[in-house]
Motif scaffolding. Structure first.
Motif, mmCIF file in Angstrom:
data_model
loop_
_atom_site.group_PDB
_atom_site.id
_atom_site.type_symbol
_atom_site.label_atom_id
_atom_site.label_comp_id
_atom_site.label_asym_id
_atom_site.label_seq_id
_atom_site.Cartn_x
_atom_site.Cartn_y
_atom_site.Cartn_z
ATOM 1 N N ALA A 397 12.159 87.026 64.888
ATOM 2 C CA ALA A 397 12.999 85.821 65.017
ATOM 3 C C ALA A 397 12.115 84.663 65.441
ATOM 4 N N LEU A 398 11.214 84.284 64.552
ATOM 5 C CA LEU A 398 10.187 83.284 64.857
ATOM 6 C C LEU A 398 10.472 81.933 64.228
ATOM 7 N N GLY A 399 11.637 81.785 63.636
ATOM 8 C CA GLY A 399 11.977 80.505 63.004
ATOM 9 C C GLY A 399 11.966 80.607 61.492
ATOM 10 N N PHE A 400 12.268 79.496 60.850
ATOM 11 C CA PHE A 400 12.434 79.471 59.397
ATOM 12 C C PHE A 400 11.678 78.293 58.793
ATOM 13 N N ASP A 401 11.172 78.518 57.590
ATOM 14 C CA ASP A 401 10.497 77.476 56.823
ATOM 15 C C ASP A 401 11.250 77.265 55.513
ATOM 16 N N PRO A 402 11.024 76.117 54.856
ATOM 17 C CA PRO A 402 11.721 75.864 53.592
ATOM 18 C C PRO A 402 11.203 76.746 52.466
ATOM 19 N N GLU A 403 12.077 77.052 51.538
ATOM 20 C CA GLU A 403 11.644 77.655 50.287
ATOM 21 C C GLU A 403 10.983 76.585 49.424
ATOM 22 N N ASP A 404 10.260 77.020 48.424
ATOM 23 C CA ASP A 404 9.570 76.088 47.519
ATOM 24 C C ASP A 404 10.580 75.558 46.501
ATOM 25 N N LEU A 405 11.301 74.508 46.886
ATOM 26 C CA LEU A 405 12.363 73.999 46.016
ATOM 27 C C LEU A 405 11.852 73.391 44.711
ATOM 28 N N PRO A 406 10.736 72.644 44.720
ATOM 29 C CA PRO A 406 10.264 72.143 43.417
ATOM 30 C C PRO A 406 10.069 73.268 42.404
ATOM 31 N N ALA A 407 9.557 74.421 42.855
ATOM 32 C CA ALA A 407 9.376 75.552 41.947
ATOM 33 C C ALA A 407 10.718 76.209 41.636
ATOM 34 N N ALA A 408 11.559 76.398 42.660
ATOM 35 C CA ALA A 408 12.846 77.057 42.448
ATOM 36 C C ALA A 408 13.738 76.263 41.508
ATOM 37 N N PHE A 409 13.700 74.935 41.630
ATOM 38 C CA PHE A 409 14.517 74.064 40.785
ATOM 39 C C PHE A 409 13.804 73.683 39.488
ATOM 40 N N ASN A 410 12.537 74.116 39.369
ATOM 41 C CA ASN A 410 11.714 73.714 38.222
ATOM 42 C C ASN A 410 11.724 72.192 38.059
ATOM 43 N N GLU A 411 11.477 71.511 39.178
ATOM 44 C CA GLU A 411 11.519 70.052 39.226
ATOM 45 C C GLU A 411 10.281 69.559 39.978
ATOM 46 N N PRO A 412 9.130 69.463 39.288
ATOM 47 C CA PRO A 412 7.890 69.084 39.971
ATOM 48 C C PRO A 412 7.915 67.675 40.552
ATOM 49 N N GLU A 413 8.848 66.839 40.111
ATOM 50 C CA GLU A 413 8.915 65.473 40.652
ATOM 51 C C GLU A 413 9.436 65.452 42.089
ATOM 52 N N LEU A 414 10.111 66.526 42.515
ATOM 53 C CA LEU A 414 10.510 66.614 43.918
ATOM 54 C C LEU A 414 9.253 66.765 44.769
ATOM 55 N N THR A 415 9.056 65.894 45.717
ATOM 56 C CA THR A 415 7.870 65.968 46.565
ATOM 57 C C THR A 415 8.241 66.528 47.937
ATOM 58 N N VAL A 416 7.262 67.160 48.571
ATOM 59 C CA VAL A 416 7.507 67.791 49.858
ATOM 60 C C VAL A 416 6.498 67.294 50.885
ATOM 61 N N THR A 417 6.836 67.476 52.138
ATOM 62 C CA THR A 417 5.948 67.117 53.238
ATOM 63 C C THR A 417 4.941 68.254 53.459
ATOM 64 N N ARG A 418 4.053 68.071 54.398
ATOM 65 C CA ARG A 418 3.080 69.128 54.679
ATOM 66 C C ARG A 418 3.742 70.346 55.304
ATOM 67 N N TRP A 419 4.973 70.217 55.757
ATOM 68 C CA TRP A 419 5.728 71.355 56.289
ATOM 69 C C TRP A 419 6.565 72.044 55.217
ATOM 70 N N GLY A 420 6.562 71.486 54.003
ATOM 71 C CA GLY A 420 7.340 72.072 52.924
ATOM 72 C C GLY A 420 8.755 71.553 52.812
ATOM 73 N N THR A 421 9.182 70.692 53.738
ATOM 74 C CA THR A 421 10.518 70.089 53.651
ATOM 75 C C THR A 421 10.518 69.009 52.578
ATOM 76 N N LEU A 422 11.688 68.701 52.046
ATOM 77 C CA LEU A 422 11.765 67.673 51.019
ATOM 78 C C LEU A 422 11.448 66.307 51.606
ATOM 79 N N LYS A 423 10.640 65.560 50.888
ATOM 80 C CA LYS A 423 10.266 64.219 51.325
ATOM 81 C C LYS A 423 11.330 63.236 50.830
ATOM 82 N N VAL A 424 11.842 62.419 51.739
ATOM 83 C CA VAL A 424 12.852 61.427 51.381
ATOM 84 C C VAL A 424 12.455 60.067 51.935
ATOM 85 N N ASN A 425 13.042 59.041 51.353
ATOM 86 C CA ASN A 425 12.981 57.712 51.951
ATOM 87 C C ASN A 425 13.977 57.756 53.121
#
Length: 479
Positions: A397-425
């Motif tokens: 029970a050490l915590g959770f990280d994001p899944e690789d959504l750009p790969a899962a959604f097959n949407e390379p234009e989705l950008t992520v932060t260095r933590w793997g979270t989705l980058k937003v304005n």
């Protein structure tokens, strides 16, 4: 009924009656019994009605806490519910699962010397009463709009956004890969903290209000993000974070060393009546086992207390810092201690041993050193200080990280932060893909239900502004 406020000088803090540990460890019922009406009013009357209410300031939703406490003390419960629900989509859930001791109650002005107002228990009482008396209504559109919004994820952020957008008149569809709505509220949080009918009734109410749910639908497999963008005028990604952090030490790959979420989901699904082969086989069932849970957050507390109820032979929590530095709620720690959980503070796993299946943990004693750049004391091993624990089920029970959504959604234009979270304005909450927004844990990282609600409410306003700025009124999207 309370005569007036500021009654903390004569009334002591009283939580609702707590079920005895010997009783509650044998069932899945919630820990606290419901407040009686008179007791709730009296406890609400302890509020000091601060000029600067720190409880409200430190609530992620900025709930109007002093106002609905006063209304409760005066017996005006329907008005109290209206006030509570004005800023919170799920007050009955927050009243149960929020760590009030770290948020509102932990910042109550009277907390030092008189003990805090029982804010969470009163919030739960108000909303449970509202449900019983039929005051809670499905979301109703002020004016129907033709535009539609697709939401990926039926957790707190996605459902809070859906309600806000539906009230604004949008046609809203929620897509979720699970077979029930609620996200971790339904599958991650055990019944003794949040009984599942509390979540289900919100889900069914949202359906009654016109929000559509497409469950058992995995974006990237059953439908693409591109198809959702064509179908809807805006898309919200609110998937949460589910990838478990791992332990890099010898033996971590042994059988019986399992992620916390796999364990909790199996337990919750079994409680919901589902077929769970890994539970039935014993792989994710603590019955009769010596269980060690590694971690110190609320998820770890959920795991140790679930193991107790499953009939574990022993339950030990291994945490590398001391009790004062645990990230989890102190109330949950106390509940776990009452229920028989053993805590090994300042201890970290060094290795897991066994043949094909884990049979024990070799642990290293730690001490807290100098603070790091964040101000938190560093954890350092004590040379030569080792000990062994018997374990045939180890839960990480050490915590959770994001899944690789750009790969899962097959949407390379989705950008992520260095933590793997989705980058937003962070002003608009929009991702790098036009018209695709993101909110909740997938943006901020693993967090609390109350923060998911806050993010969902905020992103709904941004989606509304985005669609309104386009000045278009396309035909209503067909299902």
């Amino acid at each position: 009924m309370a005569e007036k406020m500021l009654q903390f000088v004569r009334l002591q803090q009283r939580q609702p009656e707590k079920r005895d540990a010997s009783e509650r460890r044998d069932d899945w019922g919630e820990v606290y019994r419901p407040f009686a009406a008179e007791a709730a009013a009296q406890q609400a009357s302890r509020c000091s009605q601060c000029g600067v209410p720190f409880c409200q300031v430190h609530c992620p939703l900025n709930n109007n806490i002093p106002d609905w406490l006063k209304l409760t003390a005066e017996g005006r419960l329907e008005e109290a519910y209206e006030m509570a629900s004005a800023t919170n989509n799920f007050p009955e859930i927050c009243g149960r699962v929020c760590p009030q001791d770290r948020l509102c109650e932990g910042n109550c002005v009277i907390e030092k010397g008189f003990d805090a107002v029982t804010i969470g228990a009163v919030e739960k009482y108000i909303t449970d009463t509202a449900w019983e008396r039929g005051w809670v209504k499905p979301p109703k559109a002020v004016r129907e709009r033709a535009e539609s919004v697709g939401i990926i994820g039926a957790g707190p952020a996605g459902m809070a956004a859906a309600e806000r957008l539906r009230i604004l008149g949008y046609q809203v569809t929620i897509y979720d890969r699970n077979d029930r709505a609620g996200g971790l509220m339904i599958y991650g949080i055990p019944n003794f903290k949040l009984e599942k009918d509390v979540v289900v009734r919100r889900w069914k109410q949202y359906e009654a209000g016109g929000i559509r749910f497409r469950l058992d639908t995995t974006v990237g497999q059953d439908i693409t993000l591109g198809e959702l963008r064509q179908k809807h005028d805006a898309v919200l990604v609110a998937t949460g974070v589910y990838r478990a952090r791992d332990i890099s030490c010898p033996g971590a790959g042994l059988g019986g060393v399992v992620p916390a979420l796999d364990y909790l989901i199996a337990s919750n699904r079994k409680g919901l009546g589902d077929e769970v082969p890994d539970f039935d086989s014993g792989a994710l069932n603590a019955e009769g086992r010596h269980v060690v849970v590694v971690g110190g957050g609320d998820t770890a507390m959920d795991c140790v207390r679930t193991a107790v109820r499953q009939g574990a032979a022993s339950v030990t929590c291994l945490y590398r810092r001391d009790k004062a530095n645990m990230p989890g709620s102190m109330r949950e720690v106390k509940n776990a201690e009452e229920e028989g959980v053993r805590f090994e503070w300042l201890a970290a796993p060094e290795a897991f041993f066994g043949e094909d299946r884990v049979s024990g943990v070799r642990a290293q004693r730690m001490h807290l050193g100098l603070p790091d750049a964040t101000g938190r004391q560093q954890v350092e091993p004590i040379p030569g200080a080792h000990f062994n624990l018997r374990a045939d089920l180890v839960i990480k029970a050490l915590g959770f990280d994001p899944e690789d959504l750009p790969a899962a959604f097959n949407e390379p234009e989705l950008t992520v932060t260095r933590w793997g979270t989705l980058k937003v304005n962070h002003r608009t909450m929009m991702t790098a893909v036009p018209g695709v927004f993101a909110a909740g844990d997938i943006v901020r990282g693993a967090s609390l239900v109350v923060w998911g609600i806050r993010d969902g409410r905020d992103v709904a306003e941004q989606i509304h502004a985005f669609i309104a700025a386009r000045g278009e009124a396309p035909a209503m999207a067909a299902e």
